[in-house]
Design an enzyme around this catalytic site. Sequence first.
Site, mmCIF file in Angstrom:
data_model
loop_
_atom_site.group_PDB
_atom_site.id
_atom_site.type_symbol
_atom_site.label_atom_id
_atom_site.label_comp_id
_atom_site.label_asym_id
_atom_site.label_seq_id
_atom_site.Cartn_x
_atom_site.Cartn_y
_atom_site.Cartn_z
ATOM 1 N N ASP A 128 -29.873 -51.409 -36.312
ATOM 2 C CA ASP A 128 -31.325 -51.463 -36.442
ATOM 3 C C ASP A 128 -31.665 -51.956 -37.845
ATOM 4 O OD1 ASP A 128 -34.091 -51.027 -36.446
ATOM 5 O OD2 ASP A 128 -33.926 -49.176 -35.279
ATOM 6 N N ARG A 130 -34.818 -52.669 -38.852
ATOM 7 C CA ARG A 130 -36.234 -52.458 -39.150
ATOM 8 C C ARG A 130 -36.432 -51.659 -40.436
ATOM 9 N NH1 ARG A 130 -38.204 -50.154 -33.468
ATOM 10 N NH2 ARG A 130 -36.133 -49.204 -33.661
#
Length: 208
Positions: A128, A130
């Site tokens: 991930d 983000r």
Amino acid sequence: MAEVRARVQLNVGQHSHIPAEIVSFSGLKDGQEHVALIFNKADTTQATPLIRMHSECLTGDVFHSSRCDCGEQLNECIESMHQQGGVLLYLRQEGRGIGLYNKIDAYVLQSQGMNTYEANNHLGFADDLRDFSDAVLMLNALGLSKVKLMTNNPNKLNALRDAGIEVEAVVGTQAHIKAGHVGNRSYLETKVKHGSHMLDIKKISKPE
């Protein structure tokens, strides 16, 4: 940090007209055009408003892909905020931050048997990518330091708490299961097992 606001009408779920205020921001760190949608008379004066940090998913939000639950989560969020108010932060972080084209490449690998995390890793990306620091700046600009967070993802909860945002409660979304040859059940199960998402695995695995 500066912001610009405008009133809009949304069509989602069973509602033909949901009023919301859309807010754009300048001075964000990553240069993306993130926006906030404020529901229920643009009221951010609630002591503890419901918020959601929703990462853009073109394939799910717009085209209702069978591979994920993003569009259904977005609709559920908007329905909830239509009823009780809240703030939706729509973040331009497609494919957990890898971008649309790379996400389509990951779809190909998933069709060959990899799960969503394995596919991203095979393409050279972390699980991930983000970053929710701009979401924190958006909340700060809106004057929100204490919230109820709508999420199943512990990373979002930790990101807010680490940045000094008080999370009074976590409100989970439903397990949106899609049937069919290319459904999303294994995707949801992988999010629970690999990503520690707070979904009821028994409900996800319930026979159709």
